[in-house]
Design an enzyme around this catalytic site. Structure first.
Site, PDB file in Angstrom:
ATOM      1  N   HIS A  40       0.697  -1.113  -0.058  1.00 57.54           N
ATOM      2  CA  HIS A  40      -0.088   0.023   0.099  1.00 57.54           C
ATOM      3  C   HIS A  40       0.810   1.201  -0.028  1.00 57.54           C
ATOM      4  O   HIS A  40       0.302   2.266  -0.152  1.00 57.54           O
ATOM      5  CB  HIS A  40      -0.838   0.138   1.169  1.00 57.54           C
TER       6      HIS A  40
HETATM    7  C1  UD1 Z   1      -1.420   5.533   5.886  1.00 59.49           C
HETATM    8  C2  UD1 Z   1      -0.106   6.011   6.398  1.00 59.49           C
HETATM    9  C3  UD1 Z   1       0.928   4.737   6.063  1.00 59.49           C
HETATM   10  C4  UD1 Z   1       0.583   3.634   6.962  1.00 59.49           C
HETATM   11  C5  UD1 Z   1      -1.093   3.264   6.329  1.00 59.49           C
HETATM   12  C6  UD1 Z   1      -1.443   2.092   7.228  1.00 59.49           C
HETATM   13  C7  UD1 Z   1       0.349   8.227   6.197  1.00 59.49           C
HETATM   14  C8  UD1 Z   1       1.114   9.363   5.289  1.00 59.49           C
HETATM   15  N1  UD1 Z   1       0.335   7.288   5.650  1.00 59.49           N
HETATM   16  O1  UD1 Z   1      -1.500   5.190   4.670  1.00 59.49           O
HETATM   17  O2  UD1 Z   1       2.012   5.557   6.739  1.00 59.49           O
HETATM   18  O3  UD1 Z   1       1.361   2.891   6.637  1.00 59.49           O
HETATM   19  O4  UD1 Z   1      -1.755   4.324   6.721  1.00 59.49           O
HETATM   20  O5  UD1 Z   1      -2.490   1.166   6.537  1.00 59.49           O
HETATM   21  O6  UD1 Z   1      -0.039   8.629   7.290  1.00 59.49           O
HETATM   22  N2  UD1 Z   1      -8.827   4.797   2.196  1.00 59.49           N
HETATM   23  C9  UD1 Z   1      -9.754   4.220   2.255  1.00 59.49           C
HETATM   24  N3  UD1 Z   1     -10.695   3.864   3.429  1.00 59.49           N
HETATM   25  C10 UD1 Z   1      -9.903   3.827   4.614  1.00 59.49           C
HETATM   26  C11 UD1 Z   1      -8.751   4.476   4.477  1.00 59.49           C
HETATM   27  C12 UD1 Z   1      -8.051   4.957   3.192  1.00 59.49           C
HETATM   28  O7  UD1 Z   1     -10.733   4.221   1.077  1.00 59.49           O
HETATM   29  O8  UD1 Z   1     -10.688   3.574   5.655  1.00 59.49           O
HETATM   30  C13 UD1 Z   1      -8.381   4.923   0.847  1.00 59.49           C
HETATM   31  C14 UD1 Z   1      -8.579   6.394   0.524  1.00 59.49           C
HETATM   32  O9  UD1 Z   1      -8.907   6.549  -0.866  1.00 59.49           O
HETATM   33  C15 UD1 Z   1      -7.531   7.368   0.960  1.00 59.49           C
HETATM   34  C16 UD1 Z   1      -6.303   6.457   0.512  1.00 59.49           C
HETATM   35  O10 UD1 Z   1      -6.829   5.148   0.889  1.00 59.49           O
HETATM   36  O11 UD1 Z   1      -7.290   8.513   0.326  1.00 59.49           O
HETATM   37  C17 UD1 Z   1      -5.103   6.719   1.319  1.00 59.49           C
HETATM   38  O12 UD1 Z   1      -5.400   6.760   2.680  1.00 59.49           O
HETATM   39  P1  UD1 Z   1      -4.491   7.431   3.964  1.00 59.49           P
HETATM   40  O13 UD1 Z   1      -4.895   7.250   5.233  1.00 59.49           O
HETATM   41  O14 UD1 Z   1      -4.470   8.890   3.311  1.00 59.49           O
HETATM   42  O15 UD1 Z   1      -3.149   6.890   3.421  1.00 59.49           O
HETATM   43  P2  UD1 Z   1      -2.706   5.236   3.757  1.00 59.49           P
HETATM   44  O16 UD1 Z   1      -2.137   4.757   2.273  1.00 59.49           O
HETATM   45  O17 UD1 Z   1      -3.706   4.251   4.105  1.00 59.49           O
HETATM   46  N1  UDP Z   2      -3.308  -5.872   8.997  1.00 57.99           N
HETATM   47  C1  UDP Z   2      -4.408  -6.316   9.248  1.00 57.99           C
HETATM   48  N2  UDP Z   2      -5.311  -6.813   8.008  1.00 57.99           N
HETATM   49  C2  UDP Z   2      -4.653  -6.699   6.915  1.00 57.99           C
HETATM   50  C3  UDP Z   2      -3.353  -6.016   6.769  1.00 57.99           C
HETATM   51  C4  UDP Z   2      -2.641  -5.486   7.861  1.00 57.99           C
HETATM   52  O1  UDP Z   2      -4.821  -6.679  10.128  1.00 57.99           O
HETATM   53  O2  UDP Z   2      -5.301  -7.002   5.758  1.00 57.99           O
HETATM   54  C5  UDP Z   2      -2.578  -5.549  10.362  1.00 57.99           C
HETATM   55  C6  UDP Z   2      -1.128  -6.225  10.365  1.00 57.99           C
HETATM   56  O3  UDP Z   2      -1.167  -6.389  11.860  1.00 57.99           O
HETATM   57  C7  UDP Z   2      -0.187  -4.926  10.049  1.00 57.99           C
HETATM   58  C8  UDP Z   2      -1.112  -4.085  10.650  1.00 57.99           C
HETATM   59  O4  UDP Z   2      -2.494  -4.282  10.187  1.00 57.99           O
HETATM   60  O5  UDP Z   2       1.013  -5.041  10.843  1.00 57.99           O
HETATM   61  C9  UDP Z   2      -0.775  -2.536  10.015  1.00 57.99           C
HETATM   62  O6  UDP Z   2      -0.690  -2.785   8.448  1.00 57.99           O
HETATM   63  P1  UDP Z   2      -0.447  -1.772   7.543  1.00 57.99           P
HETATM   64  O7  UDP Z   2       0.245  -2.638   6.606  1.00 57.99           O
HETATM   65  O8  UDP Z   2      -1.784  -1.022   6.888  1.00 57.99           O
HETATM   66  O9  UDP Z   2       0.546  -0.401   8.083  1.00 57.99           O
HETATM   67  P2  UDP Z   2       2.095  -0.269   8.617  1.00 57.99           P
HETATM   68  O10 UDP Z   2       2.308  -1.139   9.401  1.00 57.99           O
HETATM   69  O11 UDP Z   2       2.816  -0.456   7.030  1.00 57.99           O
HETATM   70  O12 UDP Z   2       2.017   1.166   8.761  1.00 57.99           O
END
Ligand code: UD1
Ligand code: UDP
Length: 357
Positions: free
Chosen positions: A203
């Site tokens: 992601h």
């Molecule tokens: C964020 C964090 C990243 C972390 C990740 C965990 C930052 C800069 N990034 O990335 O460090 O590893 O969370 O998973 O803070 N979206 C949905 N539903 C949701 C959440 C997100 O549809 O519940 C979609 C939306 O289009 C949104 C995009 O994902 O704009 C990105 O979401 P965002 O929280 O900004 O960044 P992540 O890629 O989730």
């Molecule tokens: N995770 C989960 N379901 C998923 C993917 C991830 O429960 O489908 C959990 C897993 O324990 C992981 C945590 O969510 O360590 C955070 O995941 P993510 O990869 O979103 O974030 P990051 O650690 O890269 O910030």
């Protein structure tokens, strides 16, 4: 003490699951959910499964660019901190919610506690690296997962007090592993057998936002020996859809595409996998703790100890390198498996350190 904790996304809910209960046994906690992650399977499922206290406040701030998201969080947190009047602001990890919570706390002259401080990939193109560095430099108490993280902070001469406590996500995983290993129902649900499939997750903005990079990622996943269970992050789904690549994933014979999974199912699939391929920080660390070889789809990592220990190989998006790393790790898994990120009691040390602020 009154502690205002700011969480907003999936990894932070898991970290709060380790700390909140223990914190509340001794102090008052006001739990603020920024709304950065808002889908049921990205947020509520963790509160239910991991019995995290319901958020006291929900800011409902998700989506948009990093800067605008952080700015909206800051604007909402300033009056909230003024109203609650906490003795400390607690933040976790490296996301926009972390930066907003730490900066809002510091500007209000409330001591900031940063859990998972000192992690560094030394890659400033990652929004997470900016968030971590900035959060560390406004924090008064920096709680580290490893000695290396503490050494990084000392080198940067941070102003706050540095303490190594271990990793709070490891606390949760160590408690969850026996149940995860005993669970075969989840594997049956996804049609895979123990030790005979790969688990993948991706992601990172740097891997999925640029269609050319995303195309490489998709082809790498398709080149892997299946079955490959791939719980798809909503960001990746959205970008793949926009780039017309979703069908290349969904239609690949070896790929078992799923919605994002709850923690119990994810850890069950992780603990039984042949190997894990990921760009996630949490999943790299969890694979290590579960003793599962990891191939990281990035050119660098902040979890460098796992690479040095021989359990994690960085391949970026090079499919050939991924295949050869997979063969290598399976042929000769490392003999040693030291406890890199603590003994499963990090949260207790966090609460003790916060109490001594
Ligand atoms: C964020 C964090 C990243 C972390 C990740 C965990 C930052 C800069 N990034 O990335 O460090 O590893 O969370 O998973 O803070 N979206 C949905 N539903 C949701 C959440 C997100 O549809 O519940 C979609 C939306 O289009 C949104 C995009 O994902 O704009 C990105 O979401 P965002 O929280 O900004 O960044 P992540 O890629 O989730
Ligand atoms: N995770 C989960 N379901 C998923 C993917 C991830 O429960 O489908 C959990 C897993 O324990 C992981 C945590 O969510 O360590 C955070 O995941 P993510 O990869 O979103 O974030 P990051 O650690 O890269 O910030």
């Amino acid at each position: 003490m009154k502690v205002l904790t700011v969480v907003g996304n999936r990894p932070q809910f898991i970290k709060a699951a380790a700390v909140s209960g223990l914190l509340r046994a001794e102090h008052e906690e006001v739990l603020v959910h920024t709304g950065q992650h808002y889908d049921k399977e990205m947020s509520h499922v963790f509160f239910d499964e991991l019995e995290i206290p319901s958020p006291d406040r929900e800011l409902g701030i998700g989506g948009g660019s990093n800067t605008s998201q952080t700015a909206r969080m800051l604007a909402a947190l300033e009056p909230l901190i003024g109203e609650v009047g906490p003795d400390a602001v607690l933040v976790y990890g490296d996301t926009n919610s972390t930066l907003a919570g730490s900066l809002a706390g510091a500007q209000a002259q409330v001591p900031v506690v940063h859990v998972e401080a000192g992690m560094r990939s030394y890659d400033r193109t990652m929004p997470e690296e900016l968030n971590r560095v900035l959060a560390d430099h406004v924090s008064e108490l920096l709680l580290c997962a490893s000695d290396l993280a503490a050494a990084n902070l000392r080198r940067e001469a941070v102003a706050g007090r540095v303490e190594v406590v271990g990793d709070v996500m490891v606390d949760v995983l160590m408690r969850s592993l026996p149940r995860a290993r005993a669970d075969t129902e989840t594997l049956r649900e996804y049609g895979v057998a123990p030790g005979e499939y790969l688990l993948a997750s991706a992601h990172r903005a740097g891997n999925v936002d640029d269609p050319a990079r995303l195309g490489k990622l998709v082809e790498l996943l398709r080149a892997l020996p299946g079955p490959v269970v791939l719980p798809l992050h909503p960001r990746t789904r959205a970008r793949a859809q926009e780039a017309g690549l979703l069908e290349r994933l969904a239609g690949a014979p070896g790929i078992v595409l799923t919605e994002p999974l709850g923690y119990a199912q994810l850890t069950s699939l992780l603990s039984h996998a042949r190997a894990v391929l990921t760009d996630s920080g949490g999943v790299q660390k969890e694979a290590y703790v579960a003793g599962v070889p990891c191939i990281t789809l990035r050119a660098n990592t902040e979890w460098t100890e796992t690479v040095e220990a021989g359990w994690n190989t960085l391949v970026d998006l090079d499919a050939e390198a991924a295949l050869s790393a997979l063969a290598g790790l399976e042929r000769t898994p490392p003999a040693e498996h030291p406890q890199l990120y603590g003994d499963g009691h990090a949260a207790e040390r966090c609460v003790a350190a916060i109490g001594a602020l």
